[in-house]
Write a protein that holds these residues in place. Structure first.
Motif, PDB file in Angstrom:
ATOM      1  N   UNK A 113      11.401  21.231 -38.922  1.00 46.28           N
ATOM      2  CA  UNK A 113      10.251  21.752 -38.183  1.00 46.28           C
ATOM      3  C   UNK A 113      10.024  20.945 -36.909  1.00 46.28           C
ATOM      4  N   UNK A 114      10.179  19.623 -37.000  1.00 51.22           N
ATOM      5  CA  UNK A 114      10.029  18.796 -35.806  1.00 51.22           C
ATOM      6  C   UNK A 114      11.099  19.087 -34.776  1.00 51.22           C
ATOM      7  N   UNK A 115      12.333  19.344 -35.239  1.00 45.45           N
ATOM      8  CA  UNK A 115      13.415  19.669 -34.307  1.00 45.45           C
ATOM      9  C   UNK A 115      13.129  20.973 -33.577  1.00 45.45           C
ATOM     10  N   UNK A 116      12.587  21.956 -34.293  1.00 42.92           N
ATOM     11  CA  UNK A 116      12.301  23.248 -33.669  1.00 42.92           C
ATOM     12  C   UNK A 116      11.143  23.123 -32.679  1.00 42.92           C
ATOM     13  N   UNK A 117      10.132  22.304 -32.988  1.00 44.33           N
ATOM     14  CA  UNK A 117       9.060  22.056 -32.021  1.00 44.33           C
ATOM     15  C   UNK A 117       9.643  21.458 -30.740  1.00 44.33           C
ATOM     16  N   UNK A 118      10.574  20.521 -30.894  1.00 45.94           N
ATOM     17  CA  UNK A 118      11.231  19.937 -29.715  1.00 45.94           C
ATOM     18  C   UNK A 118      12.003  20.995 -28.944  1.00 45.94           C
ATOM     19  N   UNK A 167      22.218  25.695 -32.079  1.00 50.99           N
ATOM     20  CA  UNK A 167      22.469  24.733 -31.006  1.00 50.99           C
ATOM     21  C   UNK A 167      22.216  25.265 -29.602  1.00 50.99           C
ATOM     22  N   UNK A 168      21.880  26.539 -29.458  1.00 51.56           N
ATOM     23  CA  UNK A 168      21.812  27.146 -28.126  1.00 51.56           C
ATOM     24  C   UNK A 168      20.787  26.471 -27.207  1.00 51.56           C
ATOM     25  N   UNK A 169      19.602  26.161 -27.714  1.00 47.22           N
ATOM     26  CA  UNK A 169      18.551  25.607 -26.858  1.00 47.22           C
ATOM     27  C   UNK A 169      18.930  24.223 -26.357  1.00 47.22           C
ATOM     28  N   UNK A 170      19.421  23.366 -27.231  1.00 46.70           N
ATOM     29  CA  UNK A 170      19.826  22.028 -26.799  1.00 46.70           C
ATOM     30  C   UNK A 170      20.958  22.119 -25.786  1.00 46.70           C
ATOM     31  N   UNK A 171      21.925  23.011 -26.019  1.00 45.33           N
ATOM     32  CA  UNK A 171      23.030  23.165 -25.073  1.00 45.33           C
ATOM     33  C   UNK A 171      22.524  23.641 -23.715  1.00 45.33           C
ATOM     34  N   UNK A 186       9.691  22.885 -26.742  1.00 49.15           N
ATOM     35  CA  UNK A 186       9.373  22.104 -25.550  1.00 49.15           C
ATOM     36  C   UNK A 186      10.530  22.134 -24.556  1.00 49.15           C
ATOM     37  N   UNK A 187      11.762  22.039 -25.067  1.00 50.31           N
ATOM     38  CA  UNK A 187      12.921  22.108 -24.188  1.00 50.31           C
ATOM     39  C   UNK A 187      12.990  23.453 -23.473  1.00 50.31           C
ATOM     40  N   UNK A 188      12.682  24.531 -24.202  1.00 48.75           N
ATOM     41  CA  UNK A 188      12.765  25.852 -23.586  1.00 48.75           C
ATOM     42  C   UNK A 188      11.735  26.015 -22.473  1.00 48.75           C
ATOM     43  N   UNK A 189      10.500  25.568 -22.727  1.00 48.47           N
ATOM     44  CA  UNK A 189       9.477  25.610 -21.674  1.00 48.47           C
ATOM     45  C   UNK A 189       9.924  24.765 -20.484  1.00 48.47           C
ATOM     46  N   UNK A 190      10.528  23.591 -20.780  1.00 46.96           N
ATOM     47  CA  UNK A 190      11.011  22.736 -19.702  1.00 46.96           C
ATOM     48  C   UNK A 190      12.119  23.387 -18.890  1.00 46.96           C
ATOM     49  N   UNK A 191      12.990  24.138 -19.548  1.00 48.84           N
ATOM     50  CA  UNK A 191      14.069  24.831 -18.836  1.00 48.84           C
ATOM     51  C   UNK A 191      13.493  25.856 -17.862  1.00 48.84           C
TER      52      UNK A 191
END
Length: 295
Positions: free
Chosen positions: A68-73, A121-125, A76-81
């Protein structure tokens, strides 16, 4: 970018989605936490899935935040992108309308939003790719050789990390280097491109060497050979059968798998299931290519 915030807030109320590939990532992440090594479900060295995303998950597992914490991150990454896209395009083009349009294109990428809710892995990539592109752009605008080389090093590291998250990015260093050759100052553009390529190669080559040491096969990811046989070659045959690909893909895949296993067992003298995925992938690739090229 502001329109994406309510979507992300709503997404936080949704439990992490586990897709088919999620199991492979979570198994490797658990192995990293418990054993400090990338192992598959059978306890053998994992060569199909690169370690980038499992390491990301393992960090949250070790911190007690779970998936759950990884998905919250990832939210945040998606909004940052999205926000970063608006900022970068505005800086590069000088046009606010163009920047807003670029941001809307990214924000309306609904599969991207869905991926940010999933253990995939798509969002982190995407975040690493965006950062690599930003660093490459900064290198083209650098006023001195030292700064250009510094940004090139960062771009190479981020691009190499992207390849460890999504192996399809194995050639990412090439277009970034071309961008430097086109856009950087002519006094140091060749040096900047060479540095980027050299640094980019470090992480993928390191993982390839690890796989070669563990399995005897130098490969970044064994998944390439598996996909070639199970989907590309099997699909090439199935699409010509009566009823088309949907009706025949499974049957053709089973036929090719059985044929490959017979060859592997004859070569290695043990059951197919006991042979590493790296060795199997090499045979799968050799069998798939003539089928694909012959169609």
């Amino acid at each position: 970018e502001f329109g994406l915030v309510p979507v992300s807030v709503l997404a936080l109320a949704v439990a992490p989605r586990f897709e088919f590939d999620s199991t492979f990532y979570t198994t490797q992440a658990q192995s990293l936490v418990e054993h400090g090594a990338s192992l598959d479900a059978s306890g053998q060295p994992e060569t199909r899935y690169t370690p980038g995303y499992p390491m990301f998950l393992a960090a949250f597992l070790s911190a007690g935040l779970g998936y759950a914490g990884a998905v919250v991150a990832q939210h945040a990454l998606w909004v940052g992108i999205v926000a970063g896209t608006v900022w970068l395009v505005r800086k590069a083009s000088g046009s606010s309308p163009v920047a807003v349009i670029a941001g809307l294109i990214v924000a309306l990428d609904l599969p991207g939003v869905q991926s940010s809710m999933s253990v995939l892995s798509e969002t982190l990539a995407a975040a690493l790719l965006f950062d690599a592109v930003c660093c490459t752009y900064f290198a083209t605008q650098a006023p001195s050789r030292s700064k250009a080389l510094g940004w090139s090093v960062m771009a190479g590291l981020l691009a190499g990390a992207t390849a460890l998250v999504r192996p399809i990015a194995i050639a990412l260093g090439a277009p970034l280097a071309v961008a430097l050759l086109i856009g950087a100052d002519r006094r140091w553009r060749i040096w900047a491109a060479a540095v980027l390529i050299a640094v980019f190669a470090v992480l993928p080559v390191s993982w390839t060497v690890r796989n070669a040491r563990e399995t005897g096969v130098a490969t970044l990811s064994s998944l390439a050979g598996i996909n070639l046989l199970h989907f590309r070659a099997a699909g090439t045959l199935a699409i010509r059968d009566p009823g088309g690909i949907d009706a025949n893909l499974g049957r053709r895949r089973d036929e090719l798998e059985q044929r490959a296993c017979r060859e592997l067992e004859a070569e290695h003298g043990r059951p197919c299931a006991d042979i590493s995925w790296a060795l199997r992938s090499r045979t799968y690739s050799a069998m798939a290519r003539p089928i694909i090229l012959g169609d």
